[in-house]
Design a protein around this motif. Structure first.
Motif, PDB file in Angstrom:
ATOM      1  N   THR A   1     128.111 214.188  15.344  1.00 45.37           N
ATOM      2  CA  THR A   1     127.675 214.436  16.726  1.00 45.37           C
ATOM      3  C   THR A   1     128.767 215.116  17.546  1.00 45.37           C
ATOM      4  O   THR A   1     128.475 215.848  18.489  1.00 45.37           O
ATOM      5  CB  THR A   1     127.217 213.145  17.437  1.00 45.37           C
ATOM      6  OG1 THR A   1     128.321 212.249  17.563  1.00 45.37           O
ATOM      7  CG2 THR A   1     126.084 212.469  16.688  1.00 45.37           C
TER       8      THR A   1
ATOM      9  N   ARG B   1     131.032 219.945  20.515  1.00 42.23           N
ATOM     10  CA  ARG B   1     131.963 221.062  20.341  1.00 42.23           C
ATOM     11  C   ARG B   1     131.227 222.401  20.384  1.00 42.23           C
ATOM     12  O   ARG B   1     131.721 223.378  20.963  1.00 42.23           O
ATOM     13  CB  ARG B   1     132.716 220.931  19.004  1.00 42.23           C
ATOM     14  CG  ARG B   1     133.754 219.825  18.982  1.00 42.23           C
ATOM     15  CD  ARG B   1     134.318 219.612  17.570  1.00 42.23           C
ATOM     16  NE  ARG B   1     135.346 218.602  17.552  1.00 42.23           N
ATOM     17  CZ  ARG B   1     136.646 218.827  17.802  1.00 42.23           C
ATOM     18  NH1 ARG B   1     137.074 220.065  18.042  1.00 42.23           N
ATOM     19  NH2 ARG B   1     137.511 217.844  17.786  1.00 42.23           N
TER      20      ARG B   1
ATOM     21  N   SER C   1     135.838 217.097  26.089  1.00 41.00           N
ATOM     22  CA  SER C   1     135.598 215.869  26.863  1.00 41.00           C
ATOM     23  C   SER C   1     135.025 216.160  28.249  1.00 41.00           C
ATOM     24  O   SER C   1     134.338 215.313  28.819  1.00 41.00           O
ATOM     25  CB  SER C   1     136.886 215.076  27.039  1.00 41.00           C
ATOM     26  OG  SER C   1     137.343 214.633  25.801  1.00 41.00           O
TER      27      SER C   1
ATOM     28  N   ALA D   1     131.345 216.805  27.646  1.00 38.54           N
ATOM     29  CA  ALA D   1     130.647 215.615  27.144  1.00 38.54           C
ATOM     30  C   ALA D   1     130.507 214.511  28.187  1.00 38.54           C
ATOM     31  O   ALA D   1     129.834 213.513  27.938  1.00 38.54           O
ATOM     32  CB  ALA D   1     131.368 215.066  25.906  1.00 38.54           C
TER      33      ALA D   1
ATOM     34  N   ARG E   1     124.425 214.677  27.913  1.00 37.66           N
ATOM     35  CA  ARG E   1     124.373 213.612  26.913  1.00 37.66           C
ATOM     36  C   ARG E   1     122.929 213.225  26.597  1.00 37.66           C
ATOM     37  O   ARG E   1     122.581 212.996  25.440  1.00 37.66           O
ATOM     38  CB  ARG E   1     125.162 212.375  27.359  1.00 37.66           C
ATOM     39  CG  ARG E   1     126.616 212.647  27.670  1.00 37.66           C
ATOM     40  CD  ARG E   1     127.422 211.368  27.692  1.00 37.66           C
ATOM     41  NE  ARG E   1     127.495 210.790  26.364  1.00 37.66           N
ATOM     42  CZ  ARG E   1     128.362 211.164  25.425  1.00 37.66           C
ATOM     43  NH1 ARG E   1     129.265 212.088  25.677  1.00 37.66           N
ATOM     44  NH2 ARG E   1     128.332 210.613  24.241  1.00 37.66           N
TER      45      ARG E   1
ATOM     46  N   ARG F   1     130.974 208.751  19.342  1.00 35.01           N
ATOM     47  CA  ARG F   1     131.630 207.822  20.269  1.00 35.01           C
ATOM     48  C   ARG F   1     130.649 206.768  20.789  1.00 35.01           C
ATOM     49  O   ARG F   1     131.043 205.689  21.180  1.00 35.01           O
ATOM     50  CB  ARG F   1     132.190 208.585  21.488  1.00 35.01           C
ATOM     51  CG  ARG F   1     133.172 209.696  21.171  1.00 35.01           C
ATOM     52  CD  ARG F   1     134.463 209.154  20.582  1.00 35.01           C
ATOM     53  NE  ARG F   1     135.493 210.187  20.405  1.00 35.01           N
ATOM     54  CZ  ARG F   1     135.459 211.128  19.481  1.00 35.01           C
ATOM     55  NH1 ARG F   1     134.451 211.203  18.635  1.00 35.01           N
ATOM     56  NH2 ARG F   1     136.457 212.005  19.376  1.00 35.01           N
ATOM     57  N   ASP F   2     129.362 207.130  20.820  1.00 36.68           N
ATOM     58  CA  ASP F   2     128.348 206.269  21.451  1.00 36.68           C
ATOM     59  C   ASP F   2     127.166 206.023  20.526  1.00 36.68           C
ATOM     60  O   ASP F   2     126.068 205.761  20.986  1.00 36.68           O
ATOM     61  CB  ASP F   2     127.844 206.942  22.743  1.00 36.68           C
ATOM     62  CG  ASP F   2     127.141 208.276  22.453  1.00 36.68           C
ATOM     63  OD1 ASP F   2     127.395 208.867  21.377  1.00 36.68           O
ATOM     64  OD2 ASP F   2     126.331 208.718  23.283  1.00 36.68           O
TER      65      ASP F   2
ATOM     66  N   ARG G   1     142.500 212.758  25.269  1.00 34.76           N
ATOM     67  CA  ARG G   1     141.074 212.871  24.949  1.00 34.76           C
ATOM     68  C   ARG G   1     140.439 211.477  24.891  1.00 34.76           C
ATOM     69  O   ARG G   1     139.355 211.256  25.434  1.00 34.76           O
ATOM     70  CB  ARG G   1     140.893 213.627  23.629  1.00 34.76           C
ATOM     71  CG  ARG G   1     139.474 214.042  23.343  1.00 34.76           C
ATOM     72  CD  ARG G   1     139.409 215.364  22.615  1.00 34.76           C
ATOM     73  NE  ARG G   1     140.038 215.363  21.306  1.00 34.76           N
ATOM     74  CZ  ARG G   1     139.380 215.155  20.167  1.00 34.76           C
ATOM     75  NH1 ARG G   1     138.081 214.914  20.181  1.00 34.76           N
ATOM     76  NH2 ARG G   1     140.009 215.195  19.016  1.00 34.76           N
TER      77      ARG G   1
ATOM     78  N   ASP H   1     137.433 210.149  27.197  1.00 32.10           N
ATOM     79  CA  ASP H   1     136.197 209.673  26.566  1.00 32.10           C
ATOM     80  C   ASP H   1     135.927 208.194  26.889  1.00 32.10           C
ATOM     81  O   ASP H   1     134.771 207.782  26.958  1.00 32.10           O
ATOM     82  CB  ASP H   1     136.260 209.865  25.042  1.00 32.10           C
ATOM     83  CG  ASP H   1     136.184 211.334  24.638  1.00 32.10           C
ATOM     84  OD1 ASP H   1     135.711 212.160  25.458  1.00 32.10           O
ATOM     85  OD2 ASP H   1     136.602 211.662  23.512  1.00 32.10           O
TER      86      ASP H   1
ATOM     87  N   ARG I   1     134.984 207.808  31.090  1.00 33.14           N
ATOM     88  CA  ARG I   1     133.832 208.444  31.725  1.00 33.14           C
ATOM     89  C   ARG I   1     132.742 207.405  31.996  1.00 33.14           C
ATOM     90  O   ARG I   1     132.713 206.336  31.357  1.00 33.14           O
ATOM     91  CB  ARG I   1     133.300 209.584  30.855  1.00 33.14           C
ATOM     92  CG  ARG I   1     132.616 209.096  29.613  1.00 33.14           C
ATOM     93  CD  ARG I   1     132.021 210.246  28.808  1.00 33.14           C
ATOM     94  NE  ARG I   1     131.482 209.730  27.583  1.00 33.14           N
ATOM     95  CZ  ARG I   1     131.734 210.215  26.380  1.00 33.14           C
ATOM     96  NH1 ARG I   1     132.499 211.265  26.229  1.00 33.14           N
ATOM     97  NH2 ARG I   1     131.203 209.645  25.313  1.00 33.14           N
TER      98      ARG I   1
HETATM   99  O1  C5P Z   1     134.348 213.640  16.924  1.00 34.73           O
HETATM  100  P1  C5P Z   1     135.026 214.817  17.606  1.00 34.73           P
HETATM  101  O2  C5P Z   1     136.493 214.584  17.812  1.00 34.73           O
HETATM  102  O3  C5P Z   1     134.732 216.120  16.972  1.00 34.73           O
HETATM  103  O4  C5P Z   1     134.341 214.838  19.046  1.00 34.73           O
HETATM  104  C1  C5P Z   1     134.700 215.795  19.996  1.00 34.73           C
HETATM  105  C2  C5P Z   1     134.409 215.289  21.395  1.00 34.73           C
HETATM  106  O5  C5P Z   1     133.013 215.225  21.620  1.00 34.73           O
HETATM  107  C3  C5P Z   1     134.915 213.889  21.760  1.00 34.73           C
HETATM  108  O6  C5P Z   1     136.272 213.893  22.170  1.00 34.73           O
HETATM  109  C4  C5P Z   1     133.977 213.502  22.892  1.00 34.73           C
HETATM  110  O7  C5P Z   1     134.387 214.070  24.127  1.00 34.73           O
HETATM  111  C5  C5P Z   1     132.686 214.171  22.496  1.00 34.73           C
HETATM  112  N1  C5P Z   1     131.768 213.267  21.820  1.00 34.73           N
HETATM  113  C6  C5P Z   1     131.013 212.401  22.589  1.00 34.73           C
HETATM  114  N2  C5P Z   1     130.069 211.617  22.017  1.00 34.73           N
HETATM  115  C7  C5P Z   1     129.853 211.652  20.696  1.00 34.73           C
HETATM  116  C8  C5P Z   1     130.632 212.507  19.881  1.00 34.73           C
HETATM  117  C9  C5P Z   1     131.601 213.285  20.475  1.00 34.73           C
HETATM  118  O8  C5P Z   1     131.191 212.347  23.809  1.00 34.73           O
HETATM  119  N3  C5P Z   1     128.903 210.902  20.162  1.00 34.73           N
END
Ligand code: C5P
Length: 222
Positions: free
Chosen positions: A34, A39, A99, A102, A108, A129-130, A179, A183, A186
């Motif tokens: 995700t 990204r 971030s 996101a 989201r 993350r969630d 980061r 994250d 927020r």
């Molecule tokens: O997992 P990765 O480091 O590639 O994620 C990049 C960014 O995407 C995280 O730092 C976060 O800001 C966001 N992200 C998120 N929720 C997720 C996955 C990633 O907010 N489920």
């Protein structure tokens, strides 16, 4: 056999995608990254010189974008409207901007809808993350992976060097800390361990150990 949903969350560079990919392969499940979706949108927003504080503008860009995650010869490919952006979404510019993109609730919501569709049929390992808290609240297995920031920076540093990229471990450490802070702090679906997630500290574990532990947890619930 039950087609399970396995959710893997945790801070930046904790090894989530590395273990998630291997677990998916071993169980013949699909793997959904995700973070790659956030990204991809960030890459598109930077290209369009969008205002990263403008949720409506970002949501509009997302609505225009089909984001595909699909297996390629050298691992997962990430496509936006058919264009391969697999490498482009890993630059430090995208990493340090993602971030901001996101954090917006409307962005989201749209991402979560798409992620839930990908996971609908089960047989999926999803990392982010969630995932355990919002995307798949009823996942069969929820894992929260963590590791010390020194260890995470070291792993990312070695990964950069092996790819022939220049790398500064102190800078990586600062970027990871920042980061994670963004994250975690927020308002919309912050990085947080789900109450029913199993926490694994991977600081002194090998990839194989982490994979084995998660697979054995999954097998118990199959
Ligand atoms: O997992 P990765 O480091 O590639 O994620 C990049 C960014 O995407 C995280 O730092 C976060 O800001 C966001 N992200 C998120 N929720 C997720 C996955 C990633 O907010 N489920």
């Amino acid at each position: 056999k039950k087609q399970m949903q396995i959710a893997i969350d945790g801070p930046a560079a904790a090894g989530k995608s590395t273990v998630a990919k291997i677990i998916a392969e071993k169980l013949s499940y699909i793997y959904i990254d995700t973070g790659a979706m956030y990204r991809a949108l960030t890459y598109k927003a930077l290209q369009a010189q969008a205002d990263l504080e403008d949720a409506d503008e970002l949501l509009q860009l997302l609505r225009e974008s089909i984001i595909d995650l699909k297996p390629g010869e050298a691992g997962q490919l990430v496509l936006i409207n058919g264009k391969d952006v697999t490498d482009e979404i890993r630059t430090s510019e995208v990493t340090n901007s993602v971030s901001f993109v996101a954090k917006h609730a409307p962005v989201r919501e749209e991402m979560v809808k798409r992620q839930q569709l990908f996971a609908e049929k089960g047989g999926v390992v999803m990392d982010g993350r969630d995932i355990g808290t919002h995307v798949l609240p009823n996942a069969d297995v929820k894992i929260f992976l963590k590791a010390s920031v020194e260890e995470r920076a070291k792993r990312r540093h070695l990964e950069n060097i092996s790819k022939g990229f220049s790398s500064d471990i102190e800078k990586l450490k600062e970027e990871i800390i920042l980061r994670d802070k963004r994250d975690s702090e927020r308002e919309a679906a912050p990085l947080k361990k789900a109450e029913d997630a199993i926490e694994l500290d991977t600081t002194s574990l090998s990839i194989a150990d982490v994979v084995d532990q998660i697979i054995s947890i999954a097998k118990e619930r199959e």
